[in-house]
Write an enzyme that holds these catalytic residues in place. Structure first.
Site, PDB file in Angstrom:
ATOM      1  CE1 TYR A   1       7.717  -2.475  10.967  1.00 47.73           C
ATOM      2  CE2 TYR A   1       6.174  -1.972  12.723  1.00 47.73           C
ATOM      3  CZ  TYR A   1       7.284  -2.639  12.269  1.00 47.73           C
ATOM      4  OH  TYR A   1       7.971  -3.479  13.113  1.00 47.73           O
TER       5      TYR A   1
ATOM      6  CG  HIS B   1      14.092  -2.879   9.546  1.00 49.49           C
ATOM      7  ND1 HIS B   1      14.216  -3.722  10.620  1.00 49.49           N
ATOM      8  CD2 HIS B   1      14.938  -3.346   8.598  1.00 49.49           C
ATOM      9  CE1 HIS B   1      15.109  -4.654  10.351  1.00 49.49           C
ATOM     10  NE2 HIS B   1      15.559  -4.452   9.126  1.00 49.49           N
TER      11      HIS B   1
ATOM     12  CE  LYS C   1      13.069   0.726  14.313  1.00 47.67           C
ATOM     13  NZ  LYS C   1      13.974   0.180  13.357  1.00 47.67           N
TER      14      LYS C   1
END
Length: 189
Positions: free
Chosen positions: A125, A135, A166
């Site tokens: 994170y 997220h 991601k």
């Protein structure tokens, strides 16, 4: 004499270490306010219904090194760092490489959690963001500098990152425990 009294009054009391028990592949803390504060502030572990915190082996070693945790064995005897690492390496063959990545990211101010549900080792994170609030930005795969990845393995890792929206980081750990990160992205010409 007045100076001595002032020194005694301003002297900080030592912080209480959180007691935890080693249970196979996880560490369970006692249900104390200190453990809850540690979870709330830095998101170490998972909060259980009974108020205890379940820590990963990586989190537990990091907190042990920082002097915030006392880990007890099944007979209620403290486990030192060296013994803990031996036990952790038995439970997780790639433990030390993964720990180098975990420690480096935590020292840089990031919250790092497991990413098994994404098919990766870790999710990370951004600074100031806690899990559940937003997220993760990256997924990380730890690799020792002497290892080799096939193009198929590399493509699979990249595909996982892309499908989970991601960024992909490959964390390469050298023999001294230093980490170098490479971010990989899809590009459209």
């Amino acid at each position: 004499m007045a100076k001595k009294k002032i020194k005694k009054q301003t002297k900080e009391s030592p912080k209480t270490k959180i007691k935890a028990t080693f249970m196979r592949e996880r560490i369970l803390t006692e249900a104390t306010p200190e453990a809850k504060v540690l979870y709330d502030q830095s998101r170490y572990g998972s909060l259980l219904d009974d108020g205890r915190i379940q820590l990963s082996l990586l989190e537990a070693l990091y907190l042990l090194e920082k002097g915030k945790l006392i880990i007890l064995d099944g007979r209620n005897k403290p486990i030192d760092q060296e013994k803990f690492v031996k036990k952790a390496k038995k439970a997780e063959p790639n433990f030390w490489i993964r720990y180098c990545i975990f420690k480096d990211m935590r020292n840089r101010g990031y919250i790092i959690k497991t990413a098994l549900k994404f098919g990766a080792d870790f999710r990370v994170y951004d600074r100031g963001v806690k899990p559940g609030e937003a997220h993760a930005r990256w997924i990380i795969y730890p690799v020792h500098e002497g290892e080799t990845l096939t193009w198929y393995e590399f493509a699979a890792k990249n595909r996982v990152a892309h499908s989970t929206k991601k960024r992909l980081l490959i964390g390469i750990v050298d023999d001294e425990g230093d980490v170098t990160y490479y971010e990989i992205r899809w590009l459209r010409p």
